[in-house]
Design a protein around this motif. Structure first.
Motif, short mmCIF file in Angstrom:
data_model
loop_
_atom_site.label_atom_id
_atom_site.label_comp_id
_atom_site.label_asym_id
_atom_site.label_seq_id
_atom_site.Cartn_x
_atom_site.Cartn_y
_atom_site.Cartn_z
N ALA A 195 -5.10 22.40 68.22
CA ALA A 195 -5.22 24.02 67.80
C ALA A 195 -4.75 24.28 66.11
O ALA A 195 -5.88 25.25 65.56
CB ALA A 195 -4.45 25.26 68.68
N LEU A 196 -3.46 23.83 65.93
CA LEU A 196 -3.22 24.67 64.52
C LEU A 196 -3.86 23.49 63.42
O LEU A 196 -4.17 23.54 62.04
CB LEU A 196 -1.55 24.53 64.52
CG LEU A 196 -1.73 24.85 62.87
CD1 LEU A 196 -1.38 26.07 62.59
CD2 LEU A 196 -0.12 24.11 63.06
N MET A 197 -3.74 22.15 63.97
CA MET A 197 -4.24 20.87 62.94
C MET A 197 -6.43 21.28 63.11
O MET A 197 -7.03 20.87 62.40
CB MET A 197 -4.29 19.54 63.51
CG MET A 197 -2.95 19.67 63.66
SD MET A 197 -2.20 19.24 61.50
CE MET A 197 -1.45 21.03 60.99
N LEU A 208 3.58 20.93 73.36
CA LEU A 208 3.29 20.57 71.79
C LEU A 208 2.14 20.21 71.26
O LEU A 208 1.48 20.86 70.32
CB LEU A 208 4.29 20.33 71.46
CG LEU A 208 5.18 19.76 70.29
CD1 LEU A 208 5.54 21.50 69.36
CD2 LEU A 208 6.01 19.07 70.38
N LEU A 209 1.35 19.47 72.45
CA LEU A 209 0.16 18.28 72.14
C LEU A 209 -0.70 19.96 71.96
O LEU A 209 -2.23 20.06 70.30
CB LEU A 209 -0.15 17.84 72.76
CG LEU A 209 -1.10 16.30 71.74
CD1 LEU A 209 -0.20 15.95 71.43
CD2 LEU A 209 -1.51 15.88 73.55
N VAL A 220 -6.56 23.76 60.55
CA VAL A 220 -6.30 23.22 58.91
C VAL A 220 -7.89 22.63 58.50
O VAL A 220 -8.62 22.37 58.10
CB VAL A 220 -5.02 22.22 59.36
CG1 VAL A 220 -5.35 21.55 57.90
CG2 VAL A 220 -3.83 23.26 58.77
N ALA A 221 -8.54 21.04 59.56
CA ALA A 221 -9.56 20.59 59.55
C ALA A 221 -10.76 20.92 59.27
O ALA A 221 -11.70 20.62 58.80
CB ALA A 221 -9.20 19.39 60.05
N LEU A 222 -10.62 21.91 59.88
CA LEU A 222 -12.07 23.56 59.83
C LEU A 222 -11.59 23.96 58.31
O LEU A 222 -12.99 23.62 58.09
CB LEU A 222 -12.08 24.55 61.20
CG LEU A 222 -12.77 23.69 62.07
CD1 LEU A 222 -12.33 25.00 63.52
CD2 LEU A 222 -14.45 23.12 62.59
N MET A 223 -10.94 24.15 57.94
CA MET A 223 -10.70 24.80 57.15
C MET A 223 -11.02 23.57 55.48
O MET A 223 -11.99 24.16 54.58
CB MET A 223 -9.26 24.66 56.35
CG MET A 223 -9.12 26.85 55.00
SD MET A 223 -8.14 27.58 55.40
CE MET A 223 -6.39 26.33 54.00
N TRP A 273 -7.22 13.83 58.79
CA TRP A 273 -6.46 12.30 58.08
C TRP A 273 -4.93 13.08 58.46
O TRP A 273 -3.68 12.50 59.26
CB TRP A 273 -6.00 12.09 57.04
CG TRP A 273 -4.72 10.96 56.95
CD1 TRP A 273 -4.44 10.19 57.05
CD2 TRP A 273 -3.78 11.48 56.28
NE1 TRP A 273 -3.52 8.95 56.87
CE2 TRP A 273 -3.31 10.25 56.00
CE3 TRP A 273 -2.64 12.49 55.85
CZ2 TRP A 273 -1.37 10.49 55.64
CZ3 TRP A 273 -1.99 13.08 54.74
CH2 TRP A 273 -0.51 11.85 55.80
N ARG A 274 -5.41 14.09 58.37
CA ARG A 274 -4.14 15.40 58.26
C ARG A 274 -3.52 16.00 59.64
O ARG A 274 -2.66 15.23 60.59
CB ARG A 274 -4.18 16.78 57.54
CG ARG A 274 -3.26 16.68 56.09
CD ARG A 274 -2.77 18.24 55.18
NE ARG A 274 -2.41 17.50 54.95
CZ ARG A 274 -2.51 18.44 53.59
NH1 ARG A 274 -3.80 19.71 53.96
NH2 ARG A 274 -1.47 18.26 52.50
N ALA A 275 -5.43 16.28 60.29
CA ALA A 275 -4.92 16.51 61.81
C ALA A 275 -4.75 15.42 62.54
O ALA A 275 -3.37 15.14 63.53
CB ALA A 275 -6.41 16.86 62.35
#
Lengths: 196, 387
Positions: free
Chosen positions: A77-79, A71-72, A82-85, A31-33
């Protein structure tokens, strides 16, 4: 063959909690991603406004499309990280709940996420409350234009989700600790009964 | 349970209990027919649809899950396949009235309702006895599940382990469930089909033992799992032992029905009667096979001296259809229908008396001015008063 002592029932309850909350952790990650990537895709004009308005970030020679794409890529990449974590923590919790072997690293990571989530929830709540123009119009008509026209102001829903996530992670942490404690106790009892 | 027990094993039990081969065949046919008597079938032969003792998968898919629809579903399944164990059970700790009523529908063995079921069949012929034997057998297979769609009662989860024998030791394997109804169950790999998880409380996926697949109906299965209603309590199901109890209890029940002064009591199992064939029966239950019809057929030949013909759903259809309206009730199907109506009415009445409306209003309530099953009045009460 069945063991329905109080300890065993509590142990199974903790296992069940861990499995359920583990799935929740994974879903919150996705959801966050999706939220942050969606934010850029759906609020392109606001994003560009913010970037163009910033002295450091604005590059007059680069087109709007390129800025959005860069930006996308960065946010994706960052998300993804996060999602992998979230996925790692969630899957570890599920495996632990189902009685399979797992790396214990997810427990301190859960604790770290609780702290981050708590801070985020507090921050979101305070920004949300301060952004509300609590006059009669807002209260009577649920006027949320102010929030919709801002990139950074969180919606009420996202505050609730952050708080929920924090509670979930707390449950996950305590369930994991409890399960490991019970397993240690059961192993100890087994060894004692074998030697006795 | 499946055709191997309801048809072939019931035949063996009836012969052992002293019934003639002809009567034993009828008892066995009626016991199996409880799993075939649907609304569609009754509609086709011009019989009363309220006598339906089961539902087709298609009927269940189209089933209305409104209040009235659920009552209809519960009437069928609780009366014939998931006989409630204790309609006045205390709930597991603090619980809502709605949960308590569903909790009280959980099927279990040796209940007061079972006594009523068997006694209802007394002096009514082999058709009623067959229905009673089906209900009795199912109380052993379908224990701990309820005949009403309920997630909080009938759901199971990942905590499901089958206990298998590998050589001379017992091993536990986590059961893998898949939702493809076309794939066959794989007992060698502990892979079985079950109904899909549906978060809605009243979904048809949560009816009976759907969430545990066909495991309760396999005589070889030994498994432990956590039922939804158990508050994280574990249940161990030993089907070979339960099926043996069911078989012995059937013999006792059938013997008691033959005795005009007899009275069925719970907790009695005629183990003496099966002694010459005990080892054979035990092996039939233990072998890891989805259906044991052939073995039961062979045992039937050994016990009775003749082979039981394969089950034919339409065996008595012609007799019923060709009979005129007044003499239909004297045909085999007619007597089966009357017995089914009586059983349904009795169970619905008991459920209603316990304060639950999950099965709707029973026939008796007619006298207090409420509507009821019209067919039931027409066939049972009006015709009974004429006689």
């Amino acid at each position: 063959m069945v063991d329905n002592t109080r300890e065993q029932i509590r142990y199974r309850k903790s296992c069940s909690t861990l499995v359920r909350v583990g799935y929740g952790t994974i879903m919150i990650g996705w959801w966050r991603a999706a939220r942050y990537i969606g934010l850029i895709l759906l609020k392109k004009s606001l994003v560009l406004q913010q970037i163009r308005g910033n002295d450091v970030l604005s590059y007059p020679g680069i087109s709007d499309t390129r800025i959005i794409l860069i930006l996308l890529a960065l946010v994706t990449a960052l998300m993804s990280f996060v999602a992998l974590m979230h996925l790692f923590i969630g899957l570890s919790a599920i495996r632990e709940g189902m009685g399979k072997k797992t790396i214990g690293l997810y427990i301190p990571l859960t604790l770290l996420m609780i702290i981050i989530s708590f801070a985020r929830a507090l921050n979101k709540l305070s920004v949300f409350l301060s952004s509300l123009d609590l006059n009669d119009d807002v209260l009577l008509n649920l006027n949320v234009d102010i929030i919709n026209n801002s990139l950074v102001t969180p919606t009420f829903a996202s505050v609730i989700i952050e708080l929920t996530f924090m509670i979930m992670l707390t449950e996950q942490f305590f369930a994991a600790v409890r399960i490991r404690w019970y397993r240690r106790q059961m192993k100890k009892n087994q060894t004692e009964s074998q030697s006795g | 349970m499946q055709i191997d027990f309801h048809y072939y094993a019931t035949y063996c039990a009836a012969v052992i209990a002293g019934y003639s081969c002809r009567d034993s065949e009828k008892i066995a046919w009626c016991a199996q027919f409880v799993d075939r008597c649907t609304k569609t079938f009754l509609d086709r032969i011009g019989g009363p649809v309220s006598a339906a003792t089961t539902q087709l998968q298609l009927e269940m898919m189209e089933a209305d899950t409104s209040l009235l629809g659920l009552q209809e579903i519960t009437r069928i399944w609780a009366s014939f396949h998931f006989l409630p164990g204790d309609l006045y059970a205390q709930g597991p700790g603090k619980c809502s009235r709605r949960f308590l009523h569903k909790y009280r529908l959980i099927c279990n063995t040796d209940s007061e309702l079972l006594v009523d079921t068997v006694e209802l069949a007394r002096a009514k012929g082999p058709e009623a006895a067959g229905i009673a034997m089906h209900v009795l057998a199912d109380t052993w297979a379908h224990r701990y599940f309820a005949g009403t769609p309920s997630l909080v009662i009938n759901n199971t989860g990942y905590y499901f382990y089958e206990i298998m024998r590998e050589g001379d030791r017992e091993v536990e394997k986590a059961v893998k469930f898949n939702h493809n109804p076309v794939t066959k169950d794989r007992p060698d790999r502990a892979v079985y089909t079950n109904t899909m998880y549906q978060g809605t409380e009243r979904s048809m996926m949560n009816l009976g033992h759907g969430r545990a697949g066909h495991l309760p109906d396999y005589s070889y299965a030994r498994y432990r799992y956590m039922p939804s209603w158990g508050g994280y309590m574990e249940i161990m199901k030993d089907n070979p032992l339960d099926y043996m109890h069911a078989f012995c209890q059937m013999i006792y029940a059938l013997k008691s029905l033959r005795d005009p002064d007899g009275r069925f009591e719970t907790g009695h199992y005629d183990r003496e009667a099966i002694r010459p064939w005990e080892e054979t029966i035990r092996q039939i239950f233990e072998v890891r096979r989805l259906l044991d019809s052939e073995d039961w057929k062979k045992l039937g030949v050994e016990i009775s001296g003749r082979a039981l013909e394969d089950f034919d759903e339409e065996k008595y259809e012609k007799e019923y259809v060709e009979a005129d309206q007044d003499s239909r009730d004297d045909t085999v199907l007619g007597r089966f229908i009357m017995a089914a109506l009586a059983q349904k009415s009795m169970v619905t009445s008991r459920i209603f008396s316990s304060g639950s409306l999950l099965a709707g209003y029973p026939a008796d309530y007619r006298f207090n001015g409420l509507k009821d099953i019209r067919d039931f009045f027409k066939n049972l009460i009006d015709k009974g008063s004429k006689k």
